[in-house]
Design a protein around this motif. Structure first.
Motif, PDB file in Angstrom:
ATOM      1  N   GLU A   1       0.665  -1.310  -0.057  1.00 15.76           N
ATOM      2  CA  GLU A   1       0.173   0.010  -0.019  1.00 15.76           C
ATOM      3  C   GLU A   1       1.201   1.042   0.094  1.00 15.76           C
ATOM      4  OE1 GLU A   1      -3.415   2.223   2.473  1.00 15.76           O
ATOM      5  OE2 GLU A   1      -2.658   0.100   3.053  1.00 15.76           O
ATOM      6  N   ARG A   2       1.948   1.400   0.662  1.00 21.47           N
ATOM      7  CA  ARG A   2       2.855   2.427   0.696  1.00 21.47           C
ATOM      8  C   ARG A   2       3.594   2.763  -0.725  1.00 21.47           C
ATOM      9  NH1 ARG A   2       8.453   3.225   4.704  1.00 21.47           N
ATOM     10  NH2 ARG A   2       8.727   5.117   3.682  1.00 21.47           N
ATOM     11  N   ASP A   3       3.868   1.498  -1.127  1.00 21.85           N
ATOM     12  CA  ASP A   3       4.501   1.870  -2.654  1.00 21.85           C
ATOM     13  C   ASP A   3       3.384   2.083  -3.669  1.00 21.85           C
ATOM     14  OD1 ASP A   3       7.077   0.715  -1.678  1.00 21.85           O
ATOM     15  OD2 ASP A   3       6.445  -1.330  -2.343  1.00 21.85           O
ATOM     16  N   SER A   4       2.131   1.898  -3.502  1.00 18.73           N
ATOM     17  CA  SER A   4       1.148   2.310  -4.434  1.00 18.73           C
ATOM     18  C   SER A   4       0.958   3.752  -4.444  1.00 18.73           C
ATOM     19  CB  SER A   4      -0.203   1.430  -4.086  1.00 18.73           C
ATOM     20  OG  SER A   4       0.123   0.095  -4.533  1.00 18.73           O
ATOM     21  N   ASN A   5       0.797   4.229  -2.848  1.00 18.68           N
ATOM     22  CA  ASN A   5       0.688   5.677  -2.663  1.00 18.68           C
ATOM     23  C   ASN A   5       1.812   6.476  -3.191  1.00 18.68           C
ATOM     24  OD1 ASN A   5      -1.472   5.089  -1.244  1.00 18.68           O
ATOM     25  ND2 ASN A   5      -0.763   5.042   0.722  1.00 18.68           N
ATOM     26  N   ASP A   6       3.247   6.191  -2.954  1.00 17.29           N
ATOM     27  CA  ASP A   6       4.223   6.568  -3.452  1.00 17.29           C
ATOM     28  C   ASP A   6       4.166   6.565  -4.942  1.00 17.29           C
ATOM     29  OD1 ASP A   6       5.475   6.982  -1.150  1.00 17.29           O
ATOM     30  OD2 ASP A   6       6.808   5.290  -1.124  1.00 17.29           O
ATOM     31  N   ALA A   7       3.753   5.640  -5.797  1.00 14.42           N
ATOM     32  CA  ALA A   7       3.592   5.671  -7.178  1.00 14.42           C
ATOM     33  C   ALA A   7       2.458   6.763  -7.617  1.00 14.42           C
ATOM     34  CB  ALA A   7       3.026   4.507  -7.643  1.00 14.42           C
TER      35      ALA A   7
ATOM     36  N   GLU B   1       0.779  -2.560 -12.094  1.00 14.07           N
ATOM     37  CA  GLU B   1       1.213  -1.231 -11.207  1.00 14.07           C
ATOM     38  C   GLU B   1       2.297  -0.494 -11.981  1.00 14.07           C
ATOM     39  OE1 GLU B   1      -0.106  -0.373  -8.532  1.00 14.07           O
ATOM     40  OE2 GLU B   1      -1.270  -1.793  -7.712  1.00 14.07           O
ATOM     41  N   THR B   2       3.131  -1.271 -12.515  1.00 13.30           N
ATOM     42  CA  THR B   2       4.307  -0.434 -13.065  1.00 13.30           C
ATOM     43  C   THR B   2       3.949   0.520 -14.490  1.00 13.30           C
ATOM     44  OG1 THR B   2       5.797  -2.300 -12.535  1.00 13.30           O
ATOM     45  CG2 THR B   2       6.627  -0.822 -14.239  1.00 13.30           C
ATOM     46  N   TYR B   3       2.848  -0.262 -15.165  1.00 12.40           N
ATOM     47  CA  TYR B   3       2.147   0.510 -16.271  1.00 12.40           C
ATOM     48  C   TYR B   3       1.820   1.951 -15.637  1.00 12.40           C
ATOM     49  CZ  TYR B   3      -1.488   2.001 -19.513  1.00 12.40           C
ATOM     50  OH  TYR B   3      -1.930   2.591 -20.547  1.00 12.40           O
TER      51      TYR B   3
END
Length: 265
Positions: free
Chosen positions: A3-9, A234-236
């Motif tokens: 979730e943290r990585d998603s928010n950073d993205a 997610e990378t997209y």
């Protein structure tokens, strides 16, 4: 992805959107802007070796006359392209402004795409080496690298080849197959990209060509390990958005502007 990585993205994408705000130009100023970026993109395509004789074409919708588009004239070197060389064409195939030969395949393909996709500004197609080589395999690109994830579930394969695209029905077939995607692999032919800006269209073509090269090299020595679907999706969102495409072209444009400013004439 956590979730943290998603928010950073998400924060990274939002920052990029703020850094590249919507420009507020008059239609005439927007026309100049688009033509300058298109002439630059063509020169860059030439430097990267994407030209193949008289094949290859780049178009941008005219912001003054929405049913017209600008295209490079057939027979003019990509590497020598200037703004003044570009020709304006209507959807009936008439040259309205400029001097030069209209490529029949360019009109057939691009007129149908611009009609089918009023949301897009620009389209590019050429017979670049790795793109046309990959197209002979009749496969989509796999998400085997971060860069390739820009096309994850956002490109199609036109799995037919019917010769040089000169008939109206062929152009319509390509436009229908493209759908809402930003790129197409035309089997036994090459690559095609579209975008909401000239810069985005050019960048997708450049990086897609390199992704074809990368996968060809990887498969020549082994079996590439794909990125798992969730991570690829997610990378997209990090590398495949219109804002990222437009911003990624900026260094190439600035390099050309410093070295060959005459392309703006």
């Amino acid at each position: 992805m956590s979730e943290r990585d998603s928010n950073d993205a998400l924060m990274n994408v939002q920052h990029l959107e703020r850094f590249t705000p919507k420009e507020n130009r008059t239609p005439e100023a927007e026309r100049t802007y688009r033509k300058e970026r298109m002439a630059a993109a063509l020169r860059i395509f030439g430097k990267l070796g994407f030209a193949e004789g008289v094949s290859g074409h780049f178009t941008v919708r005219d912001p003054v006359h929405q049913d017209h588009f600008w295209v490079n004239p057939m027979g003019k070197s990509f590497r020598q392209m200037r703004v003044s060389d570009l020709i304006r064409v209507n959807h009936q195939g008439q040259v309205i402004e400029g001097h030069g030969i209209l490529n029949g395949a360019a009109f057939t393909i691009h007129s149908k795409i611009h009609l089918a996709r009023p949301d897009i500004v620009s389209a590019a197609h050429s017979h670049s080496l790795y793109g046309k080589t990959w197209s002979t395999l009749g496969r989509l690109l796999d998400p085997i690298s971060q860069d390739a994830c820009a096309f994850y579930q956002d490109h199609i394969l036109l799995d037919t080849f019917t010769g040089v695209v000169l008939g109206s029905s062929q152009g319509e077939h390509i436009a229908r197959a493209l759908g809402e995607n930003k790129a197409a692999i035309l089997r036994n032919h090459g690559l095609l990209t579209v975008g909401f800006s000239v810069e985005e269209t050019a960048w997708w073509y450049i990086t897609m060509e390199r992704c074809c090269q990368s996968q060809l090299l990887a498969e020549a020595v082994g079996e590439p390990l794909p990125i798992d679907p969730e991570c690829a999706a997610e990378t997209y969102l990090e590398v495949g958005t219109p804002e990222v495409g437009k911003f990624s072209f900026r260094p190439l444009y600035e390099d050309l502007l410093a070295a060959e400013p005459e392309f703006r004439k």
